[in-house]
Design an enzyme around this catalytic site. Structure first.
Site, short mmCIF file in Angstrom:
data_model
loop_
_atom_site.label_atom_id
_atom_site.label_comp_id
_atom_site.label_asym_id
_atom_site.label_seq_id
_atom_site.Cartn_x
_atom_site.Cartn_y
_atom_site.Cartn_z
N ASP A 219 16.57 -8.51 -48.87
CA ASP A 219 16.81 -9.02 -47.52
C ASP A 219 17.84 -10.15 -47.59
OD1 ASP A 219 16.56 -10.33 -44.99
OD2 ASP A 219 14.54 -9.53 -44.78
N HIS B 1 16.30 -5.99 -44.36
CA HIS B 1 15.66 -6.48 -43.13
C HIS B 1 15.64 -5.39 -42.05
CE1 HIS B 1 14.16 -10.19 -41.28
NE2 HIS B 1 14.79 -9.88 -40.16
N SER C 247 10.26 -10.10 -38.43
CA SER C 247 11.23 -11.18 -38.38
C SER C 247 10.72 -12.31 -37.47
CB SER C 247 12.60 -10.65 -37.95
OG SER C 247 13.61 -11.61 -38.18
#
Length: 262
Positions: free
Chosen positions: A121, A154, A44
């Site tokens: 995601d 995610h 991320s």
């Protein structure tokens, strides 16, 4: 993963220096590592840190990968919210920590990225935008393996599923031993033989093809995996598909820098 310049944060928020200097010094002093064999990865915002730090330090990080990275923070809500806090309102300073913008200006040695992104995601469209990374790499000629992983989000489970791939990828890049290749779509079929009765020309006949090559850029250095374009054969030439290759004695002699002609 930046050095803050605003009054509120500049004294203590220097994450870029921490990762590129302090952390490396701690590891070098406390662990039996080779300081010139360094890789970087992250998830991320950390994935964005890995990519941007590698781009800002050409040749330092020999292997680079990321999970679901933010790649163009100057253009998405997360970055537009965070950058003013740490860098102030001058948007021109933001691009120094934007992967896509850094790629456009990159002039360092050949670089390759491995990026995994979950197709489910929830941040994919608005915040992550891997297509922007693909476009920038294509235009600059940086090798990117972008793998869209079906059904993954995610979360931790996404990373835990593919972390082994990334560790093997880094090991290959750092040692030059081709333990694993991320371009699974380019792998040969299980058999080296053609199907019975197959005599049709391949779909690539007369066309340029792209493939992976293990290239020696200088002696006594690990081979680098690079993507190359092979032109169609000219008059008197043939183009052969290799299913397996190995270094011969002459190759090793040259790679060791012993060949006076090499």
């Amino acid at each position: 993963y930046l050095n803050a310049t605003t009054d509120k944060y500049k004294t203590h928020y220097n994450m870029y220096d921490y990762v590129t200097k302090e952390l490396r010094e701690i590891i070098a002093k406390g662990f039996p590592v080779l300081p010139d064999k360094v890789g970087i990865t992250g998830h991320s915002m950390g994935g964005h840190g890995a990519l941007s730090i590698a781009l800002k330090n050409p040749g330092v990080y020999k292997s680079v990968s990321a999970f679901a990275p933010i790649v163009n923070p100057t253009q998405v809500p997360w970055g537009q919210k965070a950058f003013p806090l740490y860098l102030g309102s001058d948007k021109s300073s933001w691009s120094a920590y934007d992967t896509v913008e850094l790629i456009k200006k990159y002039e360092g040695p050949p670089m390759r990225f491995l990026v995994d992104q979950g197709s489910a995601d929830s941040f994919l469209g608005q915040q992550l935008q891997p297509d922007a990374l693909q476009k920038a790499c294509d235009e600059k000629g940086i090798m990117l393996t972008l793998r869209m992983q079906e059904g993954h989000d995610h979360s931790y489970y996404f990373i835990s599923t593919y972390i082994k791939d990334h560790l093997q990828y880094h090991a290959s890049q750092l040692t030059g031993l081709l333990r694993w290749c991320p371009d699974a779509g380019k792998a040969p079929s299980p058999s080296v033989y053609s199907q019975p009765g197959s005599s049709a020309s391949p779909a690539t006949g007369g066309k340029p093809i792209e493939c992976l090559a293990a290239v020696a850029f200088e002696p006594k250095k690990p081979l680098a995996l690079v993507q190359v374009t092979v032109a169609p054969p000219q008059k008197g030439e043939v183009r052969i598909k290799h299913h397996a290759v190995a270094l011969c004695h002459t190759d090793a002699y040259t790679l060791d820098g012993l060949d006076p002609e090499g």
